[in-house]
Design an enzyme around this catalytic site. Sequence first.
Site, mmCIF file in Angstrom:
data_model
loop_
_atom_site.group_PDB
_atom_site.id
_atom_site.type_symbol
_atom_site.label_atom_id
_atom_site.label_comp_id
_atom_site.label_asym_id
_atom_site.label_seq_id
_atom_site.Cartn_x
_atom_site.Cartn_y
_atom_site.Cartn_z
ATOM 1 N N GLY A 108 95.573 -9.361 57.859
ATOM 2 C CA GLY A 108 95.559 -7.908 57.681
ATOM 3 C C GLY A 108 96.767 -7.273 58.360
ATOM 4 N N SER A 109 96.535 -6.118 58.930
ATOM 5 C CA SER A 109 97.643 -5.280 59.370
ATOM 6 C C SER A 109 98.489 -5.877 60.475
ATOM 7 C CB SER A 109 97.098 -3.935 59.831
ATOM 8 O OG SER A 109 96.343 -3.336 58.809
ATOM 9 N N VAL A 110 97.928 -6.839 61.223
ATOM 10 C CA VAL A 110 98.767 -7.406 62.275
ATOM 11 C C VAL A 110 100.013 -8.030 61.679
ATOM 12 C CG1 VAL A 110 96.924 -7.773 63.956
ATOM 13 C CG2 VAL A 110 97.412 -9.527 62.267
#
Lengths: 616, 531
Positions: free
Chosen positions: A326-328
């Site tokens: 995801g956003s990491v």
Amino acid sequence: MPHRPTDPTRRPVRTTPPRRTSTEALRPRRAPGTRRTRGLSPTVRTRRNRWGLGVLVVLLVAVATKLVVLQGIDGTAYAQAAESDRMRVFDIAAIRGAVLDRDGNPLAYTVEASKVVADPTVVEDPDRTALALTTLLGVPVDQLTDDLTASGRYSVLAEHVDTATSDQITALELPGIVLEDQPTRLYPAGTVGGQVVGFIGRDGDGLAGIEQRYDDQLSGTDGTRRVEVGAGGIPIPSGIDESTPAVDGSDVTLTIDEDLQYTVQQRLATECSNGQTTRGSAVVMEAHTGRVVAMATCPGYDPSQASTTDPDLLGNPAISDVFEPGSVMKAVTLSAAIEDGHATPDTVLSVNGHIPAGDVVVTDAHDHAPVDWTVTGILAKSSNVGTIMLAREVGDARLEQYMRAFGLGSTTGIELPGESAGILQDSADWTASRAANVPIGQGVSVTALQMASVYQTIANGGVRIPPRIVESTTAPDGTVTPEPQPEGTRVISESTAQQMAYMLEAVVGPGGTAPLGEVPGFRVAGKTGTAQRANPECGCYSGGGYFTTFVGFAPADDPQYVIAVDLERPNSDAEGGQVAAPVFADLMQYVLAADDVVPSGSPRPDFQLTGTAPTN
Amino acid sequence: MAASTDAPTRTARPARPGGTATSARAARRGAQASRGPLFRAPAWLDGPMTSAHLVLGSAGLLLAIGLVMVFSASSVEAALDDQPAWLPGVRQLVFAVVGVGLALVAVRLPIGHLRRYSGIALLVVTLMLLAVLVPGIGKELNGARQWISLGVVDVQPSELAKLVLALWGAHVIALREKWLTTKALLVPVVPAFLLLALLVLAEPDMGATVGLGLVVAGLLWSGGLPGRWIAGLGIVAVAGIAITALSASYRAARVFSFLDPFADPEDGGFQAIKGLYALATGGFTGVGLGNSRMKWNILPHAESDYIFAIIGEELGFLGCLVVITLYGVLAYAGFRIARRATDRFVQLASAAITVWLIGQAFINMGYVVGLLPVTGVTLPLISAGGTSLVLTLFIVGLLVRFARTEPEAIEHLRAHRQAHPAGRLGRLGRWLVPVPEQAVAPLPVLGRRAPTGRTRPDRGGRTVARVRDGRPGAADRPRAADRPATRQTAQARPATDERVPRPRSAAPVGSAGSRTRQPVRTPGDRPRRPR
């Protein structure tokens, strides 16, 4: 003798006596005084004596001659056969090396213990023997009696009996009861570090973790004892008794800190018991060295109970299980954009709430009207659309290049078995939607360790050092052999790294997605991640829940530790900033305090999250 | 005898000048004629007491070796059996002490009485052999009923039977010496042997049967069994062995398994193989006293039947050679007694005893080294075993007794007593080992009481031995004054005058003192009335 014919004493030649009829039976055989013989002549007597002695001497000489053959000519062959007949060879078990944490606390070690074995053909009184042993061994009498009367000559009564008990058993001098060496592996820390340390099988071979990977060094070399025994296996004191001593195994010192590992596992256990989180992993890594000081997944296992544990739990998911980050992942995309000069932290983009990508439309977490965000703002707000816009400027191939340089799609080379490489498709095969998903961490799978390694690169000024978990090995003689430290590779420039660290600080700042990731007194840089979890029932994203992650480092101005937290929550839609960030904050606080890291001397800068997009 | 008569002719003759072929041949013949027997004992073996010394020396050394080796071979097994390690060794030592005591008794036994009572002893032994077969009396051990338990010790009548057969057989043959035919030689001895052998076989005790056979063989051999009989018996024996071997029955396979013990290493050949292993492990010098491996319960009967293997292992070939040599010396001494004694009974008995002892030693060592099938024959004087050791030591004492009746020995002993009247042990020594009175012992009459009130006690009305002193036919009895002092005359002597030397006989004993050294003639064993 020449005089014999004239010898007067010689017995006269016997003449045939006159045949007697039956009527003459009572008559004397010869007239009185008419002796037929005067006894054995001295000559004959001498000859008889001489020959008699000669025969006896010849017999004795025959014995001596046979002895010459036996003890001289054939002696060696017979003697060797006799020796091999008497020789018994026993194994001397090598003591398996210990697994230590970085301070030398044992996580796994081996003690002498015995296996109690019976030879039912030698046991004299099974009932009494069973009574004598039942309390010592903790085995019911019935079962012992059965074992003691079993057929065959080898019946195991109990295993892993400690030396105190085995000494007592020896003192009982029970016939037919034999103690065999059976070194026993102890895991004093229990579940702490269990997934890293691994366990050994019944035959003493390492089956998981360090135990498996370092089996050769740990196990050592068994020795042998060759001893001459008499009947009943009693060693003959004057006989051969040669021993090839066992070479004990080397100790393996890990970079793991037992206390920290305990804390990490405690915190994860708390998370796993809240009913939402089914699995949670955390990796704590030194920012400048890439050493893993803690690595855990809940639920874990106790290596000493490995044989009775659900086999699905007997892994190390922090390195073997992959998830969509995801956003990491956006840190990678933005690093590429800044490194390639497509943007700076203050570059302002007009970011819409959604962006078409191939046959799908990617939206931000919440659709919105176009906003003018700086790149810092895009990261702090975790804007998918802004990240995709920057990724498109970087280009698919270049982005993949950076991702691979950060270590994604390949194993890190950590000294643990079963490491997964993650899944990263070749950019040439990316579809339009995949090309939009990858920059925001969907459609790509990583391990928790890989994610931590990415942020370690940023924290370390752009130099990636592959993560390592083994510090050194110590031979039985005390020689310490440090594990070779891998060379660092520069992925992004130092300035890019600094800009990234600056931007990542904004995430926990006001207006960021993870204010809960803050650690009092320290400046924290990190990134949340909330990735849709593929529903294993349908193979689609709907109803699969989320992987919530938070990866970051602290202090941001002088990074010391990198922590990656990843929680699998199949039944919740909470975001990373809400559930993973607090775990991160708790762990980071402990790590920094435990390591006496000096609190940040400067306050967090104020971030410009929005700006005026240039109109073009 | 032959050695001494030939001694003067041994000097080299002067070579003839200008020797021709004829003279050379004559010289060779002459040399051949004067060469004498093949083996000639060295001069130092020609002493008057050499026989006794050789018997005592060889038997004593064998006994010493036996005690050490029994202790060595048995201690481990005893200790492993939770007994004191020294117990079997000490037990053997006690038997040895008892045996030495019996040997001292044997040294002073009157031979005449020994002969007189041998017939009764044969009866007693036969009864004992019968009794041992009765389950209540005989003690069964290892499937054989060989022992009669006397509480403290167990007695093995079969051991006693061998000795009694030897003495009785020698007595019977000596009695008939002058009238001896082959039939007379065979008839009372061989049937008695067969009876005893049958009883012993019923126990069963194969070893004792072999021992009885050896005794009879010694008796018949020195009794003068004609060569064709011996050849015939030999052929019968060889044929018997051949038939047994060719019959290929199970029993024959067991008997002949000694030829290849490795064919049946677990059962039949087990002990034989372990014995060979022990000997081979010893090599030339052995593994050292006490260091035997095979005595660690690997070799069965290590302290009795197979003690020779332990000797071979611990002391090596050298130790075995010493033991074999000592038996050789004992054999030589035994036959030396048989050669030099003038009493026909002594000649026969010592020959029979020697053949028995040495033959038994050969059979034991023979099966240990793999020359013979395994029988339970023990190694005399060495193997552990109470009755056997005590009896063997008694026999050694008898041999010494026999050796001291050699005419030269008696003469020497008398001279020695005269020269040293007190001796080291004084009267005790004289009482313990008296000088034999006659070279040929008279036979006492049993059952007749000596009449009282006579100044000269009646010694059974039997004559003492008379020996010629060189003059043929001059068989004068020594006068009473010249007669050697006996116990009976000692009574008449004043008790106060202890230190006065007893009157000694100057009469030569046998022909030892005579210058012509004619062969000794015994006056015959038939007792005669005094003239």
